[in-house]
Design an enzyme around this catalytic site. Structure first.
Site, PDB file in Angstrom:
ATOM      1  N   HIS A  13      -7.964  15.968  33.378  1.00 33.51           N
ATOM      2  CA  HIS A  13      -6.868  15.682  34.226  1.00 33.51           C
ATOM      3  C   HIS A  13      -6.216  14.341  34.782  1.00 33.51           C
ATOM      4  O   HIS A  13      -6.192  14.083  36.034  1.00 33.51           O
ATOM      5  CB  HIS A  13      -8.119  16.464  35.492  1.00 33.51           C
ATOM      6  CG  HIS A  13      -7.463  17.106  36.430  1.00 33.51           C
ATOM      7  ND1 HIS A  13      -6.829  16.463  38.270  1.00 33.51           N
ATOM      8  CD2 HIS A  13      -7.259  18.028  37.182  1.00 33.51           C
ATOM      9  CE1 HIS A  13      -5.812  17.437  38.680  1.00 33.51           C
ATOM     10  NE2 HIS A  13      -6.855  18.440  38.451  1.00 33.51           N
TER      11      HIS A  13
ATOM     12  N   GLU B  31      -1.848  16.236  33.215  1.00 35.82           N
ATOM     13  CA  GLU B  31      -3.330  17.058  32.452  1.00 35.82           C
ATOM     14  C   GLU B  31      -2.838  17.162  31.063  1.00 35.82           C
ATOM     15  O   GLU B  31      -2.506  19.024  30.826  1.00 35.82           O
ATOM     16  CB  GLU B  31      -3.440  17.367  33.389  1.00 35.82           C
ATOM     17  CG  GLU B  31      -3.445  17.397  34.526  1.00 35.82           C
ATOM     18  CD  GLU B  31      -3.988  18.254  35.470  1.00 35.82           C
ATOM     19  OE1 GLU B  31      -4.221  18.722  35.655  1.00 35.82           O
ATOM     20  OE2 GLU B  31      -3.469  18.242  36.788  1.00 35.82           O
TER      21      GLU B  31
HETATM   22  O1  TA6 Z   1      -4.861  20.844  37.647  1.00 31.94           O
HETATM   23  C1  TA6 Z   1      -3.493  21.248  38.548  1.00 31.94           C
HETATM   24  C2  TA6 Z   1      -5.287  21.792  39.921  1.00 31.94           C
HETATM   25  O2  TA6 Z   1      -5.641  23.513  38.644  1.00 31.94           O
HETATM   26  C3  TA6 Z   1      -4.315  21.971  41.313  1.00 31.94           C
HETATM   27  O3  TA6 Z   1      -4.431  24.319  40.904  1.00 31.94           O
HETATM   28  C4  TA6 Z   1      -5.524  22.258  42.340  1.00 31.94           C
HETATM   29  O4  TA6 Z   1      -6.538  23.058  42.269  1.00 31.94           O
HETATM   30  C5  TA6 Z   1      -6.049  20.726  41.513  1.00 31.94           C
HETATM   31  O5  TA6 Z   1      -6.768  21.670  40.295  1.00 31.94           O
HETATM   32  C6  TA6 Z   1      -7.417  19.462  41.887  1.00 31.94           C
HETATM   33  O6  TA6 Z   1      -8.482  20.694  41.806  1.00 31.94           O
HETATM   34  P1  TA6 Z   1      -9.947  20.220  42.652  1.00 31.94           P
HETATM   35  O7  TA6 Z   1     -10.641  20.820  42.521  1.00 31.94           O
HETATM   36  O8  TA6 Z   1     -10.259  18.847  42.418  1.00 31.94           O
HETATM   37  O9  TA6 Z   1      -9.794  20.426  44.048  1.00 31.94           O
END
Ligand code: TA6
EC number: 5.1.3.15
Length: 284
Positions: free
Chosen positions: A152, A256
């Site tokens: 991520h 990501e």
């Molecule tokens: O990778 C993008 C995502 O899936 C978004 O939808 C948002 O939820 C982000 O990840 C962050 O997620 P988190 O659980 O770290 O707040």
């Protein structure tokens, strides 16, 4: 956060990275004195919640999960730092591992061993610095297991509206901002001027991000990570997150590398490795 929670890799030429052992999350990558990674000023380092930034490891599930926390348990568990070394070219490397525990088996009843390695490398002939990350999972259960995973990446940028992302033209993507519907990307370069949350499927092995930290470009080269997520929460969503500073969203972009559109299935004793290399290209 105590020093025992942090592993630091350093190279002689003013490059370094810092990794928080909690979730094996790399939260700082300084390349020639420039911080390349975004971490919110309101991020937690309390071993209760994932760091808001860095390169959190998403496993065994990307997104909302009926069996446990969103994005799985890997980014909120303490990993074991098993090795910090240098290769023959004195490129520093750190290895972390996490096996199933009673706690993880209550959520996801599979026996597995996972490793994360980070390596800072410098290719003299190309004058290129890079950060390589490998994510490895071995199925040590007697039954097959399926998972999704993702690195991520939170990139630090001077102004997200000036960043471009290559390699997505013509690809199908799930748009989580538009009800999860599927669309086809028709732009040669993806740019950001509002909330964006897209899962691009079957993406190429390379993306070039321009206008990231220090005005550099970063080339993402990936293997066995066939999908690419692009995310910026924009103002309203960022303000709704307690660990996201109100005025920070213009200084970050998540691009990501993941295996998320469908599950990776491992037979008993089978191993998977997904890798990404982030290479900094100084703008000449
Ligand atoms: O990778 C993008 C995502 O899936 C978004 O939808 C948002 O939820 C982000 O990840 C962050 O997620 P988190 O659980 O770290 O707040």
């Amino acid at each position: 956060m105590t020093t025992k929670d942090v592993v630091t890799l350093e190279r002689s030429d003013n490059s370094s990275c810092k990794i928080h052992v909690f979730g094996a999350t790399l939260y700082s990558w300084i390349n020639k004195g420039e911080e390349m990674i975004f971490v919110s000023s309101k991020s937690h380092f309390d071993k209760k919640k994932a760091i808001r930034g860095g390169i959190p490891i998403v496993f065994p599930n990307f997104g909302p999960w009926d069996l446990g926390p969103q994005h799985g348990f890997a980014r909120i568990m303490s990993w074991n730092s098993t090795e910090v070394s240098k290769d023959e070219s004195s490129n520093p490397m750190a290895v972390f591992n996490l096996s199933d525990t009673e706690e993880t088996r209550k959520m996801w009843n599979f026996r597995h061993v996972s490793w994360i390695t980070f390596q800072l490398t410098y290719i003299v002939t190309l004058l290129e610095d890079s950060l390589k990350t490998d994510f490895i999972v071995k199925n040590v259960d007697d039954k097959q297991l399926g998972f999704t995973c993702l690195l991520h990446n939170y990139f630090k940028v001077p102004d997200v509206t000036k960043v471009t992302v290559s390699g997505l033209n013509g690809l199908r993507y799930k748009d989580k901002v538009r009800g999860g519907e599927m669309f086809t990307e028709n732009g040669e370069l993806v740019t950001v001027s509002e909330n964006i949350d897209r899962i691009y499927q079957d993406t190429p092995s390379e993306h070039i991000l321009k206008q990231v930290a220090g005005g550099c470009s970063i080339v993402i080269t990936k293997t066995e990570l066939p999908d690419t997520v692009v995310w910026n929460p924009w103002k309203e969503n960022a303000a709704s997150m307690s660990d996201f500073g109100d005025d920070e969203y213009p200084q970050m972009l998540c691009v990501e590398a993941g295996f998320v559109a469908k599950q990776k299935v491992l037979a008993s004793d089978e191993k998977y490795m997904g890798s990404q290399r982030l290479t900094v290209k100084q703008v000449v």
